[in-house]
Design a protein around this motif. Sequence first.
Motif, PDB file in Angstrom:
ATOM      1  N   ARG A 136       0.821  -1.209   0.000  1.00  0.00           N
ATOM      2  CA  ARG A 136       0.000   0.000   0.000  1.00  0.00           C
ATOM      3  C   ARG A 136       0.858   1.263   0.000  1.00  0.00           C
ATOM      4  O   ARG A 136       0.380   2.341  -0.360  1.00  0.00           O
ATOM      5  N   MET A 137       2.104   1.142   0.421  1.00  0.00           N
ATOM      6  CA  MET A 137       2.988   2.309   0.532  1.00  0.00           C
ATOM      7  C   MET A 137       3.792   2.561  -0.733  1.00  0.00           C
ATOM      8  O   MET A 137       4.339   3.640  -0.908  1.00  0.00           O
ATOM      9  N   GLY A 138       3.904   1.567  -1.599  1.00  0.00           N
ATOM     10  CA  GLY A 138       4.688   1.731  -2.814  1.00  0.00           C
ATOM     11  C   GLY A 138       5.855   0.770  -2.853  1.00  0.00           C
ATOM     12  O   GLY A 138       5.898  -0.228  -2.135  1.00  0.00           O
ATOM     13  N   SER A 139       6.817   1.070  -3.713  1.00  0.00           N
ATOM     14  CA  SER A 139       7.972   0.191  -3.893  1.00  0.00           C
ATOM     15  C   SER A 139       8.997   0.399  -2.797  1.00  0.00           C
ATOM     16  O   SER A 139       9.127   1.479  -2.231  1.00  0.00           O
ATOM     17  N   PHE A 140       9.750  -0.671  -2.499  1.00  0.00           N
ATOM     18  CA  PHE A 140      10.780  -0.652  -1.467  1.00  0.00           C
ATOM     19  C   PHE A 140      12.143  -0.945  -2.103  1.00  0.00           C
ATOM     20  O   PHE A 140      12.239  -1.646  -3.114  1.00  0.00           O
ATOM     21  N   SER A 141      13.185  -0.428  -1.460  1.00  0.00           N
ATOM     22  CA  SER A 141      14.546  -0.664  -1.933  1.00  0.00           C
ATOM     23  C   SER A 141      14.970  -2.099  -1.623  1.00  0.00           C
ATOM     24  O   SER A 141      14.416  -2.751  -0.726  1.00  0.00           O
ATOM     25  N   ASP A 142      15.985  -2.593  -2.361  1.00  0.00           N
ATOM     26  CA  ASP A 142      16.486  -3.939  -2.113  1.00  0.00           C
ATOM     27  C   ASP A 142      17.342  -4.013  -0.847  1.00  0.00           C
ATOM     28  O   ASP A 142      17.838  -5.083  -0.494  1.00  0.00           O
ATOM     29  N   LYS A 143      17.528  -2.892  -0.151  1.00  0.00           N
ATOM     30  CA  LYS A 143      18.273  -2.887   1.100  1.00  0.00           C
ATOM     31  C   LYS A 143      17.372  -3.102   2.315  1.00  0.00           C
ATOM     32  O   LYS A 143      17.826  -3.020   3.453  1.00  0.00           O
ATOM     33  N   MET A 144      16.119  -3.377   2.058  1.00  0.00           N
ATOM     34  CA  MET A 144      15.155  -3.633   3.125  1.00  0.00           C
ATOM     35  C   MET A 144      15.045  -5.135   3.343  1.00  0.00           C
ATOM     36  O   MET A 144      14.665  -5.887   2.450  1.00  0.00           O
ATOM     37  N   GLN A 145      15.392  -5.599   4.542  1.00  0.00           N
ATOM     38  CA  GLN A 145      15.358  -7.024   4.875  1.00  0.00           C
ATOM     39  C   GLN A 145      14.271  -7.281   5.916  1.00  0.00           C
ATOM     40  O   GLN A 145      14.125  -6.511   6.871  1.00  0.00           O
ATOM     41  N   LEU A 146      13.517  -8.372   5.723  1.00  0.00           N
ATOM     42  CA  LEU A 146      12.463  -8.757   6.647  1.00  0.00           C
ATOM     43  C   LEU A 146      12.817 -10.066   7.330  1.00  0.00           C
ATOM     44  O   LEU A 146      13.506 -10.918   6.756  1.00  0.00           O
ATOM     45  N   MET A 147      12.300 -10.212   8.560  1.00  0.00           N
ATOM     46  CA  MET A 147      12.539 -11.445   9.302  1.00  0.00           C
ATOM     47  C   MET A 147      11.414 -11.617  10.320  1.00  0.00           C
ATOM     48  O   MET A 147      11.077 -10.684  11.052  1.00  0.00           O
ATOM     49  N   ALA A 148      10.809 -12.799  10.344  1.00  0.00           N
ATOM     50  CA  ALA A 148       9.777 -13.129  11.323  1.00  0.00           C
ATOM     51  C   ALA A 148      10.394 -14.068  12.352  1.00  0.00           C
ATOM     52  O   ALA A 148      10.627 -15.246  12.077  1.00  0.00           O
TER      53      ALA A 148
END
Length: 452
Positions: A136-148
């Motif tokens: 919903r916010m738009g595109s993200f950079s490839d430097k954004m890492q996610l972890m659950a």
Amino acid sequence: MAKNTKTVFFCRECGYESAKWLGQCPGCMEIGTFVEEPAGGRTVRGSKNLMKNKPVMLNEVMADDEERISTGFSELDRVMGGGVVPGGLLLIGGDPGIGKSTLLLQVCRNMAEAGKMILYISGEESLKQIKLRANRMGSFSDKMQLMAETSLDVIEEVILSTKPDAVVIDSIQTIYREDIGSAPGSVSQVRESTNTLMQLAKGHLIPIFIVGHVTKEGVVAGPRVLEHMVDTVLYFEGDRHAAYRIIRSVKNRFGATNEIAVFEMKNDGLKQVLNPSEFMLEGRPLDASGSVVACLMEGTRPILVEIQALITHTNFGMPRRTAVGTDYNRVNLLMAVLEKRLGIQMGDYDAYVNIAGGLKINEPALDLALVIAILSSFKNQVVDAKTIVFGEVGLSGEVRAVSQAQQRISEAKKLGFTRCILPFSSVAAVKNITGVELVGIKNLSELVNHIG
């Protein structure tokens, strides 16, 4: 038979530890805050990469300003004292659904677009849920890492191996240490997890954002020592069903406290409001009695808000008094001053006072505006729409000076106000401001002639 596990008692407010249950905590004097938790396996670990501690001379300590990291929101940077400090530990609290995770995801997006490596760790949502919100916010950079992940041992290893430029923990109540026997969110788990994150932040100069749940009283859940350990505490305020959000700094080791930033909730996330005064005064009535504009200080920023009062004859034996956004007892006190000093009988009238816009204000400079709003509604006289008011009222009916009168009037002039009712002793502090009529008031008896 298995041997019983040894337990101890902790205070939920301050973390005080006792071998037995106590009705009142000796540390913070709160009543009924002790909870029982396992005592085995509690350890305090330090980072292996921390420098050896040794005393140094004060003159040898380098005090150069650290280069701060911008969050991409100028308002949020101002609240934090100019941006995020490397190695800082920030705690963000607020009601459920108010927008804590949304704001931090937007901050991560802005920092990643600036070339920073960001690690977003969620213990409450899956990666797909975070992705849906991010879309919903738009595109993200490839430097954004996610972890659950919820295991602190795994989180610590990942942070040490990836060495990100910033880390977000959402939320601290879901993180647990395996060598502590209590459940996630307990006093022991929250305290030990925060201590480990603090050592990681300080030892490797990695800023870490921590999301904290709040209790029904509106404070961060868990031991009060949690707020003492972090460097900055930010609170989300406002109704989650309304469009606005207010972020208030209640603790900041790197800047001024009690600063606020105003955000507006949109479909694609939060949008900062650069002129909160104009936002707060939107839609105010111009020809209604009981309405007056006050100029108040939130930290270093002057903000104009509308004060509303409604005085009606009561249908019951005891009048009803209601205050929204300000101290209820202060309203009763000011009404008592009006009855005593001006002879206005309000004993058989209901009084309703409201701060429009959702702000919660206890500044003494609000007193004079409250008095004028109450008198305006009681006499059914309209206050000039281009008039602003500020000043403290004493029990003798005197109007006392308040600080930063120059900044308050300058802000009002920018929004087109041409008249200001202020304490007489504050008039001399206002210099080089033209186009605004200054009406100095010494006591409430002089005020009656200036309402209409």
